[in-house]
Design a protein around this motif. Sequence first.
Motif, PDB file in Angstrom:
ATOM      1  N   LYS A  13       0.813  -1.204   0.000  1.00  5.93           N
ATOM      2  CA  LYS A  13       0.000   0.000   0.000  1.00  5.93           C
ATOM      3  C   LYS A  13       0.854   1.263   0.000  1.00  5.93           C
ATOM      4  CE  LYS A  13      -4.076  -0.021   1.726  1.00  5.93           C
ATOM      5  NZ  LYS A  13      -5.269   0.034   2.565  1.00  5.93           N
ATOM      6  N   SER A  18      -2.386   6.557  -4.416  1.00  7.07           N
ATOM      7  CA  SER A  18      -3.651   6.571  -3.678  1.00  7.07           C
ATOM      8  C   SER A  18      -4.842   6.382  -4.613  1.00  7.07           C
ATOM      9  CB  SER A  18      -3.781   7.897  -2.923  1.00  7.07           C
ATOM     10  OG  SER A  18      -3.809   8.965  -3.830  1.00  7.07           O
ATOM     11  N   GLU A  25      -8.558  -1.889  -3.388  1.00  7.69           N
ATOM     12  CA  GLU A  25      -8.567  -1.540  -1.970  1.00  7.69           C
ATOM     13  C   GLU A  25      -9.054  -2.711  -1.120  1.00  7.69           C
ATOM     14  OE1 GLU A  25      -7.887   0.941   1.232  1.00  7.69           O
ATOM     15  OE2 GLU A  25      -7.464   1.361  -0.875  1.00  7.69           O
ATOM     16  N   GLN A 196       0.538  11.004   1.696  1.00  2.61           N
ATOM     17  CA  GLN A 196       0.138   9.934   0.782  1.00  2.61           C
ATOM     18  C   GLN A 196      -0.056   8.604   1.508  1.00  2.61           C
ATOM     19  OE1 GLN A 196      -0.621  10.176  -2.293  1.00  2.61           O
ATOM     20  NE2 GLN A 196      -0.509   8.145  -3.156  1.00  2.61           N
ATOM     21  N   THR A 200      -3.568   6.614   1.614  1.00  2.00           N
ATOM     22  CA  THR A 200      -3.659   5.265   1.076  1.00  2.00           C
ATOM     23  C   THR A 200      -4.399   4.332   2.025  1.00  2.00           C
ATOM     24  OG1 THR A 200      -1.597   5.553  -0.158  1.00  2.00           O
ATOM     25  CG2 THR A 200      -2.300   3.300   0.238  1.00  2.00           C
TER      26      THR A 200
END
Length: 297
Positions: A13, A18, A25, A196, A200
């Motif tokens: 990840k 992102s 996800e 970031q 994420t």
Amino acid sequence: MLTRQYITHAMTKRLISSRVTPHQEALMARGLPKRQPLPGVDNIVVVASGKGGVGKSTVAVNLSVSLASLGKRVGLLDADIFGPSIPLMMNVHEEPLVDDKNRIIPPVNYGVKCLSMGMLTQEGDAIIWRGPLVMSALQRLLKGAVWGPLDVLIVDTPPGTGDVHLSLTQNVPITGVLLVSTPQTASLEVTLRGAQMYRTFGVPIFGLAENMGHAICGNCQHKMEIFKNTTQRYVKEMNTKILTSIPLDGNITECCDTGIPMVLKYKDGEYAKSFRALALEILKDIDSSKRNTDKKL
């Protein structure tokens, strides 16, 4: 201790953008531990920056005291295991007591419950630990303490995007992240990478506190820019906002060294005003985050 499966997912990840699809996800979330709230703690706000030396601890301290002055029940956790500075800045040096269930009772100063690894070790001792011991210590400070009842727990984090940050996102529901940076490209670029990482993992970014970007003349109150300001461009890249601009003040060293927060010793100065504005912005973002969560439910 982090499992091999968790480390694999976390590393994956961190490496990707992102901009992931919902399917991606869901795949990455498989096997991750479920976040458990802290008893009696309504909100957890993380103070973070990928860059060191930008004033995260100073911001965490003065924000905590500012929130307490607004009548909020506030806790301050020093999650920098190797370089704890909260005991000095908050003038809390005594070893915490424990209750009959062996839970740590955070000492209180300036209306804020405080806990740090620096309170559990001898002054001057170096902490020479590998990752698993660091995570164990963080778990003890986070979940082995009597934090509640609190409206908000402020967590002061170390630089980078390493074990401490991953463990926080793994174990507790974070209401939002306050980024801290000076208005320099070298600092903002690293802060962008730190943002970031949290994004994420689906953690909201409240905004950025621009620190030490200007000074106020003591004679004419003129605002003097210290650096060529590039903050606005970077907050656009982060898709966030500047919550406040904190001036550089010559009294900050004295206040940190004596354990008296600037917002208390110089209540009427520009420094204190910037933190009152920041505290109000954080409370608004907390309310907004709660409303968004309720809508999803």
